[in-house]
Write a protein that holds these residues in place. Sequence first.
Motif: not given
Length: 398
Positions: A47-51, A104-126
């Motif tokens: 779910w976090a990866g898809a978002l 990410a804030l619309t997801l229940p835990a642990p989905g929201w914190w897993v999604t937040l951990c994907h945020a820096p990867a977004l910049l790297a992937q761009l």
Amino acid sequence: MGEASRALRPDFGAHTLSFVLFRLQPLLEAVLLTLFLSVADFGWWSWAGALQLGMLLWANGGVPAALLRYAALREEERLALLGWGLRESLKWGILGVLGLVGVALTLPAPGWWVTLCHAPALLAQLGAEVLRAHLRAQYSNTRLVYGQILGFISGLALVGGGAFFYGLWGAALARLTQPIWQLLPWYALLRAALQAPKQRFPEVQRFGWKALTGNLALEAIFLLPAWLIGWRSNSPVLLAYWRWATLLPLNLRTLFAHLVLYFYPQWTLRGQQPLRHYARLRLYLYLLAGVAAALLGLMGLFWEVFPGPAYLPARSYYGLAVGIGFIWSTDALLLPNLLSAHGAIRHYSTAYAIGLAGALPFYLGAGENLYLHLIGMGTAGLLAALWAGYQLRIRAVS
């Protein structure tokens, strides 16, 4: 134009290895996480990866697509063009990170914190997407492979090791390190590009904007089901089933995108009619895709071995997903990209927008029915291929 075409020296072996590394990493990552995580935890990760992927596609601003086309045409400005692309990707990437945090804030835990951990990867992937497009447009794939090997090994070791020792939390923390292992091998090139004299490229930017429209429509066809299934059901288990039902079939699409992207820079430099390219490639594409789809179908027989008994409910969707993967590996992929390479970017975007419009009634009415989501995806591919083929024939006549 002929000199520019001869200056391109296709390195198919390195191009193939580059593509394999690029696509194999998320596939092997999914395999490792399936082994080390529960079905529910794998669903949260998916779910976090898809978002994150959805935000990534919106936040690229069409820059990689523009570089893929124009880096082949503007040989004398390539370093400045790369610098422009990196600055644009950073600007868009910050907006993408903010959007991902909000989602990410619309997801229940642990989905929201897993999604937040994907945020820096977004910049790297761009940044990595911009670099890949820049080098692939010049057929500098051998150079690209060296950096990818380091990132490939580091990424799998960190994410897989984190999951093995600490479960979902360890994998999420490992994802935070992605900017280091993905961009560090390109430090010298990144620095040289950013130090090059700044230039404006309005034509390239316009192409990127138009490509973004089509690419967003294209990727929404594949990402919307995961988003909707997650939010409607709040069930990470159902999302884990969707991920495994579509993981291999959708990688079939990206496998054949490898062939299309290999020829793309050459298409931009040749004056032949797009239909001639299509007539030359379609038979081989259909034969190869048919063989690949048949092999994927046979893999469904071993479902109880891997991904295992816990994922048996996903097998009933897998066969349909393989057929849809075949559609998206042939005309739905090739015809719109022929339009794009020959400058008809508006029709490329329209083809995928029409496909998305055809899929939406299925997606919106599907609820938690995974079959309807798959039927919508297949409908989108057929409609996109029909529109692109019609436009190619019009161009041939005119």
